[in-house]
Write an enzyme that holds these catalytic residues in place. Structure first.
Site, PDB file in Angstrom:
ATOM      1  CG  LEU A  80      -7.946  10.715   7.577  1.00 20.91           C
ATOM      2  CD1 LEU A  80      -8.715  11.463   6.515  1.00 20.91           C
ATOM      3  CD2 LEU A  80      -8.799  10.526   8.839  1.00 20.91           C
TER       4      LEU A  80
ATOM      5  CG  HIS B 163       0.140  15.337   2.107  1.00 17.24           C
ATOM      6  ND1 HIS B 163      -0.826  15.664   1.182  1.00 17.24           N
ATOM      7  CD2 HIS B 163      -0.245  14.159   2.649  1.00 17.24           C
ATOM      8  CE1 HIS B 163      -1.766  14.730   1.173  1.00 17.24           C
ATOM      9  NE2 HIS B 163      -1.444  13.793   2.051  1.00 17.24           N
TER      10      HIS B 163
ATOM     11  CE  LYS C 273      -7.907   2.246  -0.771  1.00 16.88           C
ATOM     12  NZ  LYS C 273      -6.743   3.066  -0.456  1.00 16.88           N
TER      13      LYS C 273
ATOM     14  CG  HIS D  42      -0.783   7.168  -1.042  1.00 16.64           C
ATOM     15  ND1 HIS D  42      -1.995   7.365  -1.659  1.00 16.64           N
ATOM     16  CD2 HIS D  42      -1.044   6.458   0.085  1.00 16.64           C
ATOM     17  CE1 HIS D  42      -2.952   6.815  -0.925  1.00 16.64           C
ATOM     18  NE2 HIS D  42      -2.399   6.250   0.135  1.00 16.64           N
TER      19      HIS D  42
ATOM     20  CG  HIS E 281      -1.893   1.139   1.220  1.00 18.41           C
ATOM     21  ND1 HIS E 281      -3.244   0.938   1.382  1.00 18.41           N
ATOM     22  CD2 HIS E 281      -1.735   2.478   1.068  1.00 18.41           C
ATOM     23  CE1 HIS E 281      -3.874   2.100   1.322  1.00 18.41           C
ATOM     24  NE2 HIS E 281      -2.982   3.053   1.130  1.00 18.41           N
TER      25      HIS E 281
ATOM     26  CG  ASP F 211      -1.750   4.834   3.919  1.00 17.05           C
ATOM     27  OD1 ASP F 211      -1.795   5.187   2.725  1.00 17.05           O
ATOM     28  OD2 ASP F 211      -2.564   5.219   4.771  1.00 17.05           O
TER      29      ASP F 211
ATOM     30  CG  HIS G 295      -9.918   4.698   3.283  1.00 16.56           C
ATOM     31  ND1 HIS G 295      -8.705   5.320   3.425  1.00 16.56           N
ATOM     32  CD2 HIS G 295     -10.686   5.148   4.312  1.00 16.56           C
ATOM     33  CE1 HIS G 295      -8.742   6.119   4.485  1.00 16.56           C
ATOM     34  NE2 HIS G 295      -9.931   6.032   5.039  1.00 16.56           N
TER      35      HIS G 295
ATOM     36  CG  HIS H 104      -4.996   2.312   5.743  1.00 19.72           C
ATOM     37  ND1 HIS H 104      -6.328   2.343   6.056  1.00 19.72           N
ATOM     38  CD2 HIS H 104      -4.888   2.941   4.551  1.00 19.72           C
ATOM     39  CE1 HIS H 104      -6.978   2.982   5.093  1.00 19.72           C
ATOM     40  NE2 HIS H 104      -6.128   3.347   4.177  1.00 19.72           N
TER      41      HIS H 104
ATOM     42  CB  ALA I 141      -5.142  12.766   6.152  1.00 21.21           C
TER      43      ALA I 141
HETATM   44  O1  DOR Z   1      -3.523   9.595   5.616  1.00 26.67           O
HETATM   45  C1  DOR Z   1      -3.841   9.274   4.481  1.00 26.67           C
HETATM   46  N1  DOR Z   1      -3.255   9.834   3.393  1.00 26.67           N
HETATM   47  N2  DOR Z   1      -4.806   8.388   4.327  1.00 26.67           N
HETATM   48  C2  DOR Z   1      -5.295   8.098   3.114  1.00 26.67           C
HETATM   49  O2  DOR Z   1      -6.185   7.300   3.056  1.00 26.67           O
HETATM   50  C3  DOR Z   1      -4.807   8.803   1.906  1.00 26.67           C
HETATM   51  C4  DOR Z   1      -3.467   9.309   2.096  1.00 26.67           C
HETATM   52  C5  DOR Z   1      -3.036  10.303   1.035  1.00 26.67           C
HETATM   53  O3  DOR Z   1      -3.238  10.052  -0.154  1.00 26.67           O
HETATM   54  O4  DOR Z   1      -2.458  11.328   1.399  1.00 26.67           O
HETATM   55 ZN    ZN Z   2      -3.420   5.057   1.502  1.00 24.36          ZN
END
Ligand code: DOR
Ligand code: ZN
Length: 351
Positions: free
Chosen positions: A225, A257, A105, A19, A17, A253, A142, A180, A269
């Site tokens: 999250l 950012h 997803k 990003h 998992h 996860d 999710h 997660h 998040a």
């Molecule tokens: O904390 C999170 N960030 N939870 C998610 O489900 C998405 C992720 C994000 O893409 O930043």
């Molecule tokens: Zn995620």
């Protein structure tokens, strides 16, 4: 696996998992993952989201192009599609036949970052889910309800009763990954479910409880999250991850950012952990006295659940203290990674 007090060698792990974002941000974060993991399940919550197999193929090509020369050929992105109210059974068939899309997803609309295009009502995507069940293409969830009257700390627990159990009853053959997980209830649900369900567990939910959100002041870099939970839930996650149970496996996860997005009146998040992900898990397993179970969690259970071959190469970690970076480059900006300024106790070594 060879456990030793100072050196740990394990089958190269996979991140089930992740990003990666896109563009310059992608180029910044990808090497951290590719140095440690052979493969990763790539989340489709770009803007706009990855909703077709053609878009997934393009995104996959951008990821491969973004790999630095030294890591070319060493990392395989496993693609996913973003399920929407209008995903067609034909798109599911194309995804399955492509060989590059490994899962679909489900983001309940509004549940998290870039989820506004997500599913508004599970009854709307029945035809797509039926096709996934038929073609044995896994659904990644999710698992949080978005009902604003539900307390944010209860959203996962309530999702089990309101969404997951009915989903399993409707599609008993559907392979599901409960992503997660953060609660004792989710652990117990996966352990006791007779269905084809597994769960990923992040390093941050193993390392931190919800006090970390408010330690001496508001801590936006610990906001993700599903949100961090009470200590009793963290303990249940550690127990599950280190239990040897085949339906729990590694999924970071890691969700980068820019610092400007996190340190804000309405911060995003997401926690970035890719820079030391396997090192963080090693520390958690060591503290639990279960280092000998790290390899199964990190390198075996996920591949087996997805029906993919296990990796044949290895990585090694040595027991050595090193300072985690205060910040990292993130495209034109910077990000604050998990553990910034603290010490890590395991270090990746190039074999
Ligand atoms: O904390 C999170 N960030 N939870 C998610 O489900 C998405 C992720 C994000 O893409 O930043
Ligand atoms: Zn995620």
């Amino acid at each position: 696996m060879n456990t030793h007090t100072t050196r740990l060698t394990l089958t190269r792990p996979d991140d089930w998992h992740l990003h990666l974002r896109d563009g310059a941000a992608l180029r910044s974060v990808l090497p951290d993952t590719a140095r440690r993991f052979a493969r990763a399940i790539i989340m489709p919550n770009l803007r706009p989201p990855v909703v077709t197999t053609a878009q997934a193929a393009d995104y996959r090509a951008r990821i491969l192009t973004a790999l630095p020369d030294a890591l070319t050929g060493q990392f395989e992105p496993l693609m996913t599609l973003y399920l929407t109210d209008t995903t067609t059974p034909d798109e599911i068939t194309r995804a399955r036949e492509s060989g590059i899309v490994q899962a679909i997803k489900l983001y309940p609309a509004g549940a998290t970052t870039h989820s506004d295009a997500g599913v508004t009502d599970m009854t709307r995507c029945g035809a797509a889910l039926a096709q996934m069940e038929k073609l044995d293409l896994p659904l990644l969830v999710h698992g949080e309800v978005t009902d604003p009257t539900v307390d944010i700390f209860d959203r996962e627990k309530i999702f089990i009763d309101r969404v997951l159990i009915p989903l399993q009853q409707r599609f008993p053959g559907l392979r599901i990954v409960f992503e997660h997980i953060t609660t004792r209830e989710a652990v117990e649900f996966v352990q006791s479910s007779p269905g084809r369900i597994a769960a990923t567990i992040t390093p941050h939910h193993l390392m931190l409880n919800r006090n970390a959100l408010f330690a001496g002041g508001l801590r936006p870099h610990h906001y993700c999250l599903p949100v961090l939970k009470r200590e009793v839930h963290r303990q249940a996650l550690i127990q599950a991850a280190t239990s040897g149970h085949a339906r729990f496996f590694l999924g970071t996860d890691s969700a980068p950012h820019p610092v400007s997005g996190k340190e804000s009146a309405c911060g995003c998040a997401g926690i970035y952990s890719a820079h030391a992900a396997i090192e963080f898990y090693a520390e958690v397993f060591e503290q639990a006295g279960k280092l000998d179970r790290l390899e199964a969690f990190a390198s075996v259970h996920g591949a087996d659940f997805y029906g993919l071959p296990r990796n044949t190469t290895t990585i090694s970690l040595i027991r050595q203290n090193w300072p985690l970076p205060q910040q990292l480059a993130f495209g034109e900006e910077t990000l604050i990674p998990l553990g910034a300024g603290q010490e890590a106790h395991w270090k990746l070594v190039e074999d």
